[in-house]
Design an enzyme around this catalytic site. Structure first.
Site, PDB file in Angstrom:
ATOM      1  N   LYS A  22      -9.460   8.833 -11.958  1.00 51.56           N
ATOM      2  CA  LYS A  22      -9.647   9.022 -10.515  1.00 51.56           C
ATOM      3  C   LYS A  22      -9.146  10.394 -10.081  1.00 51.56           C
ATOM      4  O   LYS A  22      -9.824  11.109  -9.347  1.00 51.56           O
ATOM      5  CB  LYS A  22      -8.874   7.929  -9.747  1.00 51.56           C
ATOM      6  CG  LYS A  22      -8.764   8.190  -8.261  1.00 51.56           C
ATOM      7  CD  LYS A  22      -7.977   7.122  -7.552  1.00 51.56           C
ATOM      8  CE  LYS A  22      -6.508   7.387  -7.404  1.00 51.56           C
ATOM      9  NZ  LYS A  22      -6.150   8.448  -6.434  1.00 51.56           N
ATOM     10  N   ASN A  23      -7.952  10.756 -10.525  1.00 50.59           N
ATOM     11  CA  ASN A  23      -7.355  11.993 -10.028  1.00 50.59           C
ATOM     12  C   ASN A  23      -7.976  13.247 -10.633  1.00 50.59           C
ATOM     13  O   ASN A  23      -7.670  14.356 -10.203  1.00 50.59           O
ATOM     14  CB  ASN A  23      -5.838  11.989 -10.271  1.00 50.59           C
ATOM     15  CG  ASN A  23      -5.137  11.015  -9.343  1.00 50.59           C
ATOM     16  OD1 ASN A  23      -5.759  10.448  -8.443  1.00 50.59           O
ATOM     17  ND2 ASN A  23      -3.845  10.807  -9.565  1.00 50.59           N
ATOM     18  N   ARG A  94      -6.532  10.622   1.434  1.00 52.78           N
ATOM     19  CA  ARG A  94      -5.759  11.849   1.515  1.00 52.78           C
ATOM     20  C   ARG A  94      -6.409  12.991   0.698  1.00 52.78           C
ATOM     21  O   ARG A  94      -6.357  14.159   1.082  1.00 52.78           O
ATOM     22  CB  ARG A  94      -4.383  11.510   0.925  1.00 52.78           C
ATOM     23  CG  ARG A  94      -3.406  12.583   0.984  1.00 52.78           C
ATOM     24  CD  ARG A  94      -2.608  12.514   2.251  1.00 52.78           C
ATOM     25  NE  ARG A  94      -1.883  13.749   2.399  1.00 52.78           N
ATOM     26  CZ  ARG A  94      -1.446  14.211   3.545  1.00 52.78           C
ATOM     27  NH1 ARG A  94      -1.641  13.555   4.650  1.00 52.78           N
ATOM     28  NH2 ARG A  94      -0.804  15.345   3.613  1.00 52.78           N
ATOM     29  N   CYS A 118       1.610   8.854   4.821  1.00 58.58           N
ATOM     30  CA  CYS A 118       1.171   7.577   4.257  1.00 58.58           C
ATOM     31  C   CYS A 118       2.387   6.818   3.744  1.00 58.58           C
ATOM     32  O   CYS A 118       3.510   7.293   3.803  1.00 58.58           O
ATOM     33  CB  CYS A 118       0.142   7.785   3.160  1.00 58.58           C
ATOM     34  SG  CYS A 118       0.861   8.217   1.620  1.00 58.58           S
ATOM     35  N   ARG A 123       3.898  13.463   2.554  1.00 58.08           N
ATOM     36  CA  ARG A 123       2.778  14.151   1.907  1.00 58.08           C
ATOM     37  C   ARG A 123       2.268  15.333   2.742  1.00 58.08           C
ATOM     38  O   ARG A 123       1.111  15.353   3.186  1.00 58.08           O
ATOM     39  CB  ARG A 123       1.671  13.164   1.565  1.00 58.08           C
ATOM     40  CG  ARG A 123       2.200  12.021   0.741  1.00 58.08           C
ATOM     41  CD  ARG A 123       1.129  11.139   0.197  1.00 58.08           C
ATOM     42  NE  ARG A 123       0.552  11.666  -1.020  1.00 58.08           N
ATOM     43  CZ  ARG A 123      -0.325  10.980  -1.755  1.00 58.08           C
ATOM     44  NH1 ARG A 123      -0.701   9.801  -1.401  1.00 58.08           N
ATOM     45  NH2 ARG A 123      -0.801  11.495  -2.851  1.00 58.08           N
ATOM     46  N   PRO A 124       3.111  16.310   2.963  1.00 62.38           N
ATOM     47  CA  PRO A 124       2.682  17.470   3.743  1.00 62.38           C
ATOM     48  C   PRO A 124       1.715  18.362   2.952  1.00 62.38           C
ATOM     49  O   PRO A 124       1.491  18.133   1.764  1.00 62.38           O
ATOM     50  CB  PRO A 124       3.992  18.211   4.000  1.00 62.38           C
ATOM     51  CG  PRO A 124       4.897  17.800   2.896  1.00 62.38           C
ATOM     52  CD  PRO A 124       4.467  16.443   2.451  1.00 62.38           C
ATOM     53  N   LEU A 127       2.136  23.653   1.260  1.00 61.22           N
ATOM     54  CA  LEU A 127       1.969  24.469   0.048  1.00 61.22           C
ATOM     55  C   LEU A 127       0.505  24.863  -0.156  1.00 61.22           C
ATOM     56  O   LEU A 127       0.212  25.989  -0.582  1.00 61.22           O
ATOM     57  CB  LEU A 127       2.489  23.717  -1.182  1.00 61.22           C
ATOM     58  CG  LEU A 127       3.994  23.439  -1.171  1.00 61.22           C
ATOM     59  CD1 LEU A 127       4.387  22.567  -2.356  1.00 61.22           C
ATOM     60  CD2 LEU A 127       4.791  24.748  -1.201  1.00 61.22           C
ATOM     61  N   ASP A 310       3.219   7.901 -10.614  1.00 66.01           N
ATOM     62  CA  ASP A 310       2.221   6.832 -10.493  1.00 66.01           C
ATOM     63  C   ASP A 310       2.483   5.682 -11.476  1.00 66.01           C
ATOM     64  O   ASP A 310       1.916   4.600 -11.320  1.00 66.01           O
ATOM     65  CB  ASP A 310       0.803   7.384 -10.708  1.00 66.01           C
ATOM     66  CG  ASP A 310       0.329   8.197  -9.508  1.00 66.01           C
ATOM     67  OD1 ASP A 310       0.983   8.159  -8.455  1.00 66.01           O
ATOM     68  OD2 ASP A 310      -0.704   8.887  -9.631  1.00 66.01           O
ATOM     69  N   VAL A 332       9.673  12.452  -7.020  1.00 68.88           N
ATOM     70  CA  VAL A 332       8.442  13.126  -6.576  1.00 68.88           C
ATOM     71  C   VAL A 332       8.091  12.762  -5.129  1.00 68.88           C
ATOM     72  O   VAL A 332       7.797  13.637  -4.318  1.00 68.88           O
ATOM     73  CB  VAL A 332       7.269  12.821  -7.541  1.00 68.88           C
ATOM     74  CG1 VAL A 332       5.983  13.486  -7.057  1.00 68.88           C
ATOM     75  CG2 VAL A 332       7.610  13.287  -8.950  1.00 68.88           C
ATOM     76  N   ARG A 402      -9.039   1.095  -4.805  1.00 73.05           N
ATOM     77  CA  ARG A 402      -9.117   2.554  -4.703  1.00 73.05           C
ATOM     78  C   ARG A 402      -8.994   3.211  -6.070  1.00 73.05           C
ATOM     79  O   ARG A 402      -9.473   4.324  -6.254  1.00 73.05           O
ATOM     80  CB  ARG A 402      -7.972   3.105  -3.833  1.00 73.05           C
ATOM     81  CG  ARG A 402      -8.133   2.906  -2.367  1.00 73.05           C
ATOM     82  CD  ARG A 402      -7.017   3.628  -1.634  1.00 73.05           C
ATOM     83  NE  ARG A 402      -6.812   4.938  -2.229  1.00 73.05           N
ATOM     84  CZ  ARG A 402      -5.634   5.534  -2.367  1.00 73.05           C
ATOM     85  NH1 ARG A 402      -4.541   4.967  -1.948  1.00 73.05           N
ATOM     86  NH2 ARG A 402      -5.541   6.722  -2.929  1.00 73.05           N
TER      87      ARG A 402
END
Ligand code: UD1
Length: 423
Positions: A22-23, A94, A118, A123-124, A127, A310, A332, A402
């Protein structure tokens, strides 16, 4: 709303084939906007996030041929594309932020409404924006205060960028933007995840000149155009890790196929520390939890190649039943212990203090009504349900949809007693 009903099951036994990552597929799909030519992506997992990314690309003007039953998506972003990502799609996923660089390069502008924080943390995106600004992008600061990224750039110029933290998303956005910038970009303290390497390989096939992906310094020599290509996505290391943990904690014996052992070094090391047997063969990784007692270990999540955040909740599922106490430290995300409450409903008796949790281990768990508090936590409570007495009812399973392709089918094929019920 759909639910999973999970019963205490026999040890997981048999073979499971891991889907595409997925990622990896989400940034690669976003990168197809960088060319007007058709791209073919193969080994695409049939997941809700992939659906959302398809809808997002279509809403921007790309034509998307989605054949998820064959795990293929073809995308052609020819002609004019829109610069604004619709909020109703961005708020569902996101990772929509990944189109930022491509929109700027194709249209000179990008407008994306940021969703609120979330469940697992704030989760800014500062960067991502810091990198883009260094490349010459103007960000409307007033709009940003209202949660809207409104960025403009006539052209992008390569430069040296240092990331304060090796953010996966920021690294991906910056290398996509740098691929078509003028001159050379050096990205320092870059994220090193295998999914970054897959994106760089995809971009290089398209004609980009990216070196160093997979290390902490990535060099991108900008080119003037990119072409359409075909690409197979790497296997999902987190899905693989989830099944490996499932095999060990149910005292099972499972051959995990379509997996890259190098991507799972930290997880494999921890499984071995816990007494599981992990053997690499030509056709996959065999994990056995039936040969020795499963014992406790300590874990600290870190950016790759450290232990993946994860995998924190699936591994915690194993630690709840391992013999002896364990400590898990999450570095993290600042708020990624929501699953602890769910494990505790089943009798795990875990204590949390800040980013540290203490798991007493060795508990006889009892089935309960629990919630999938996020994507990985959903899988974790399912695994716990397989070893708990009685029935575990998992709600909010859209999180699991998801990120895990055919989760129920794959678990059932290994002997798990799980079913999905639609209410
Ligand atoms: C990606 C993965 C997600 C995984 C995470 C960390 C995708 C689609 N998702 O998410 O599954 O859990 O990497 O491995 O690939 N941060 C900042 N400022 C920023 C950006 C990030 O402080 O501008 C912080 C975040 O708040 C978080 C940490 O950095 O605490 C990691 O975030 P990041 O690596 O960006 O994760 P994502 O790309 O969102």
């Amino acid at each position: 709303m759909a639910k999973f009903l999970v019963q205490k099951s026999e040890p997981l036994t048999g073979e499971v084939t891991i889907s595409g990552a997925k990622n990896a597929v989400l940034p690669i799909m976003a990168a197809t906007l960088l060319t007007e030519e058709k791209c073919e992506i193969k080994d695409v997992p049939a997941l809700r996030d992939v659906d959302v990314m398809c809808q997002l690309l279509e809403s921007l003007g790309a034509s998307v041929d989605k054949r998820l039953d064959e795990n293929v998506v073809e995308i052609k972003a020819e002609g004019d594309i829109a610069f604004e990502a619709p909020f109703d799609l961005v708020k569902m996923m996101r990772a929509s932020i990944l189109v930022l660089g491509a929109l700027l390069l194709r249209t000179g502008r990008a407008v994306i409404h940021l969703p609120g924080g979330c469940a697992i943390g704030k989760r800014p995106v500062e960067l991502h924006l810091k990198g883009l600004k260094a490349l010459g992008v103007n960000v409307d600061e007033e709009q940003l205060k209202r949660g809207i990224i409104d960025a403009r750039a006539d052209s992008l110029r390569g430069t040296t960028i240092y990331l304060d933290f090796p953010s996966v998303g920021a690294t991906e956005v910056i290398i996509m933007a740098a691929a078509l910038a003028d001159g050379t970009t050096i990205l320092e303290n870059a994220a090193q995840e295998p999914e970054i390497v897959d994106l760089a390989n995809f971009l290089n096939k398209m004609g980009a000149r990216i070196k160093g992906a997979g290390t902490d310094t990535i060099k991108v020599d900008g080119v003037t155009s990119l072409k359409g290509v075909s690409h197979n996505v790497i296997p999902d290391r987190i899905e693989a890790g989830t099944f490996m943990v499932g095999a060990a904690m149910t005292r099972g014996n499972v051959l995990i196929k379509n997996v890259v052992p190098d991507h799972l070094k930290a997880v494999i090391a921890k499984l071995k520390e816990c007494g599981a047997s992990v053997e690499m063969g030509e056709d996959g990784i065999r994990v056995r939890g039936d040969e020795a007692e499963i014992t406790s270990t300590d874990i600290k999540t870190l950016p790759y190649p450290g232990f993946p955040t994860d995998m924190q909740s699936p591994f915690m599922a194993l630690l709840t039943v391992a013999k002896g106490p364990s400590v898990v430290i999450e570095t993290v995300f600042e708020n990624r212990f929501m699953h602890v409450g769910e494990f505790n409903r089943m009798g795990a008796n875990i204590k949390v203090n800040g980013n540290c949790s203490i798991i007493p281990g060795g508990k006889s768990l009892k089935g309960a009504q629990v919630v999938a508090t996020d994507l990985r936590a959903g899988a974790a409570v399912v695994l716990t349900g397989l070893v708990a007495e009685g029935t575990t009812e998992v709600s909010q399973i859209y999180h699991v949809d998801r990120g895990y392709e055919k989760f129920v089918e794959k678990l059932r094929a290994l002997g798990a007693n799980i079913m999905r019920v639609e209410e």
